[in-house]
Design a protein around this motif. Structure first.
Motif, PDB file in Angstrom:
ATOM      1  N   THR A   1     -47.081  24.980 -18.398  1.00 17.73           N
ATOM      2  CA  THR A   1     -46.832  23.732 -16.738  1.00 17.73           C
ATOM      3  C   THR A   1     -48.706  23.878 -16.738  1.00 17.73           C
ATOM      4  O   THR A   1     -48.256  23.263 -15.616  1.00 17.73           O
ATOM      5  CB  THR A   1     -46.242  25.908 -16.230  1.00 17.73           C
ATOM      6  OG1 THR A   1     -45.008  25.781 -17.180  1.00 17.73           O
ATOM      7  CG2 THR A   1     -46.351  25.400 -14.823  1.00 17.73           C
ATOM      8  N   LYS A   2     -49.483  24.990 -16.545  1.00 19.33           N
ATOM      9  CA  LYS A   2     -50.756  24.567 -16.803  1.00 19.33           C
ATOM     10  C   LYS A   2     -50.854  23.320 -17.005  1.00 19.33           C
ATOM     11  O   LYS A   2     -52.093  23.002 -16.036  1.00 19.33           O
ATOM     12  CB  LYS A   2     -51.231  25.760 -17.155  1.00 19.33           C
ATOM     13  CG  LYS A   2     -52.794  25.905 -16.490  1.00 19.33           C
ATOM     14  CD  LYS A   2     -53.829  27.080 -16.845  1.00 19.33           C
ATOM     15  CE  LYS A   2     -54.768  27.044 -15.779  1.00 19.33           C
ATOM     16  NZ  LYS A   2     -55.687  28.702 -16.431  1.00 19.33           N
ATOM     17  N   ALA A   3     -51.001  23.212 -18.846  1.00 15.48           N
ATOM     18  CA  ALA A   3     -51.251  21.705 -19.109  1.00 15.48           C
ATOM     19  C   ALA A   3     -50.742  20.308 -18.467  1.00 15.48           C
ATOM     20  O   ALA A   3     -51.174  19.743 -17.820  1.00 15.48           O
ATOM     21  CB  ALA A   3     -51.058  21.425 -20.170  1.00 15.48           C
ATOM     22  N   GLU A   4     -49.546  20.276 -17.494  1.00 13.07           N
ATOM     23  CA  GLU A   4     -48.517  20.121 -16.263  1.00 13.07           C
ATOM     24  C   GLU A   4     -49.432  19.210 -15.124  1.00 13.07           C
ATOM     25  O   GLU A   4     -49.546  18.624 -15.267  1.00 13.07           O
ATOM     26  CB  GLU A   4     -47.309  19.609 -16.947  1.00 13.07           C
ATOM     27  CG  GLU A   4     -46.431  19.686 -18.266  1.00 13.07           C
ATOM     28  CD  GLU A   4     -45.900  20.172 -18.053  1.00 13.07           C
ATOM     29  OE1 GLU A   4     -44.526  20.040 -18.629  1.00 13.07           O
ATOM     30  OE2 GLU A   4     -44.750  20.711 -17.135  1.00 13.07           O
ATOM     31  N   ALA A   5     -49.542  20.341 -14.693  1.00 12.72           N
ATOM     32  CA  ALA A   5     -50.405  20.720 -13.499  1.00 12.72           C
ATOM     33  C   ALA A   5     -51.831  19.607 -13.454  1.00 12.72           C
ATOM     34  O   ALA A   5     -52.358  19.079 -12.579  1.00 12.72           O
ATOM     35  CB  ALA A   5     -50.936  21.767 -13.403  1.00 12.72           C
TER      36      ALA A   5
END
Length: 535
Positions: free
Chosen positions: A359-363
């Motif tokens: 999730t953080k990588a996508e953001a």
């Protein structure tokens, strides 16, 4: 009486609120269409800002290095607002950048994002070990889902440079024009001498001699290590740098093995020296000394980064009111080509820590994806509407920085812009002094010049064993430089250049040639440019 009325009103209000709450719990078929201003559910679903740490070099920019806390800079805060992020920017000193990165790798204390410098590609010596150890995240899948704008905006050649073993490992800043260095000439001196700008290398010496007659102290602007003084070497296609290998017979050798053209280039430099057309202490002219002479109007022709034309013109005008600087096509050599070394397609590049959750990588990828949008281009170029620019029917009127503080502020905003074309900004450039001329240079002059031989990524291992023979991107090796300087001074005969080549070979060069040839034959980390003499 008043108290009674007040109490009655309160009871009525409370009754109406409870009734409204009861109505809101009924089925949708009994609920009225909500008003546009009534959006309590939407407010509750706004995502919290994505927090991430990002380490970045200062690029030796005073605008960045002088700020007390980069995380409180107004442009950082505005960018966070626009991208719904909360960054912890960790500045790495420019002069110690690679050392600091090495310490990060050794200590395992990595940020969420590391923005590496130019040439620090996944297959480079600086990054290869970390990539192979799984420290950084492959980005292919996440780019497909959250970085489509990046994939479309950044050229394939740039993506290829940040790909290792078939996987993309970083988001690159790219160059649409790889020829970044240009040739500048004093156009006012050409006018006084009644001359045209030199088109070929044979036109150079006559022009320099006329400049000397006009009282110019250094008609040819030279500085130590041939930095920004190498279009002569480029004209003869003998630039002695790390990206300048070529095929001779069945071997891969440095371009200075072309003794005939190397001697012609050295003869031209020596003629300049003998006739006083360049500084007598040319071998020790530092960048600061060169800059002082340039700004004082003591140089007639020299090389510089193309995007500096406006700045250099302003400095020249401070010393010589009618001084006029012009970007010209670099003089061509025997093969009709010229210019300096071409840069790689990539500059800085952003790596993501492999430990990031999905999730953080996508953001974070979405954060970089924003940078290639039209909104982001306007923001990074002009700032915020109403503060630093106004817009009327799509036409932007920009408040050009008027003092140092404003210039530093603009530079910090541009520094934040990682995913972009690092060659030039077509929207901002025309607003600079000489801006239209620079834009024309980037679009019609620079794309048609520059030399690109063969180079290796990662670099040849034999350079470590023979450091005195190892060239830099824009400087000759210590061994070659010493002989070039001695020949210009007259301490060695230029006709002995073939002997220099043989000495280079027996001093460890044969091992370099062997490795280079094997790497080429096996297609291992070899990049072949148009001037590599590959038939």
């Amino acid at each position: 009486m008043k108290k009674g009325i007040t109490s009655l009103l309160c009871i009525m209000l409370l009754t109406s609120v409870l009734a409204a709450c009861g109505a809101s719990n009924k089925g949708a078929e009994n609920s009225p269409t909500p008003d546009k201003t009534d959006k309590p559910a939407e407010t509750e679903t706004i995502a919290k800002p994505t927090k991430f740490s990002i380490a970045r070099g200062t690029l030796a920019l005073k605008a960045v290095e002088s700020v007390e806390d980069i995380n409180k800079d107004k442009w950082v805060l505005e960018l966070e607002k626009r991208t719904n992020t909360d960054m912890d920017i960790q500045l790495l000193p420019h002069k110690d950048f690679k050392q600091k990165v090495s310490l990060m790798f050794a200590g395992g204390d990595l940020p969420d994002v590391l923005v590496a410098y130019q040439s620090m590609t996944p297959s480079s010596k600086d990054m290869k070990g970390a990539v192979e150890a799984g420290i950084f995240m492959p980005l292919d899948d996440i780019l497909k889902s959250h970085g489509q704008n990046l994939l479309n905006a950044i050229p394939k050649e740039a993506w290829d440079e940040v790909t290792s073993e078939g996987k993309i490992y970083s988001i690159p800043q790219y160059l649409s024009v790889q020829s970044r260095r240009a040739t500048f000439v004093r156009a006012d001196l050409l006018e006084k001498a009644g001359l045209q700008a030199p088109k070929t290398i044979d036109d150079l010496l006559p022009m320099l001699r006329e400049f000397k007659k006009l009282g110019i102290e250094q008609p040819f602007g030279f500085r130590e290590n041939f930095k920004y003084a190498d279009f002569v070497l480029g004209a003869y296609d003998v630039l002695p740098y790390s990206t300048m290998y070529e095929k001779q017979g069945d071997q891969i050798v440095p371009k200075f093995f072309d003794s005939e053209n190397m001697m012609k280039a050295l003869e031209m430099y020596k003629t300049m020296y003998d006739e006083g057309l360049m500084a007598k202490d040319f071998a020790t002219i530092t960048g600061a000394m060169w800059t002082k002479s340039r700004d004082a109007g003591n140089l007639g022709i020299y090389n510089a980064n193309a995007n500096q034309l406006g700045i250099y013109q302003s400095e020249l005008s401070n010393s010589i009111a009618d001084g006029k600087l012009e970007m010209i096509a670099s003089p061509t050599g025997p093969d009709g080509k010229g210019g300096m070394m071409l840069y790689n397609t990539t500059l800085e590049q952003a790596y993501l820590n492999a430990k990031l959750d999905k999730t953080k990588a996508e953001a974070i990828i979405s954060y970089f994806d924003y940078m290639v949008s039209e909104e982001a281009t306007t923001f990074f170029t002009f700032g915020t509407e109403g503060e630093t620019y106004t817009s009327d029917n799509g036409k932007v009127t920009y408040k050009v920085p008027a003092d140092e503080n404003e210039r530093y502020s603009e530079q910090r905003r541009d520094w934040l812009w990682i995913a972009k074309d690092g060659a030039f900004n077509k929207d901002r450039l025309p607003l600079e002094p000489k801006g239209e001329e620079m834009l024309a240079g980037f679009e019609s002059v620079l794309p048609n010049e520059g030399r690109a031989g063969m180079f290796f990524d990662p670099e040849l291992d034999s350079y470590t064993q023979y450091p005195d023979l190892a060239p830099k991107f824009d400087e000759p090796s210590k061994f070659i430089l010493e002989h070039m300087v001695k020949m210009i001074y007259g301490d060695e005969q230029i006709s002995d250049w073939p002997k220099v080549v043989e000495s280079w070979k027996t001093s460890g060069g044969n091992e370099i040639i062997k490795e280079a040839t094997e790497r080429f034959n096996n297609n291992v980390g070899v990049i072949v440019g148009p001037d590599a003499n590959i038939q």
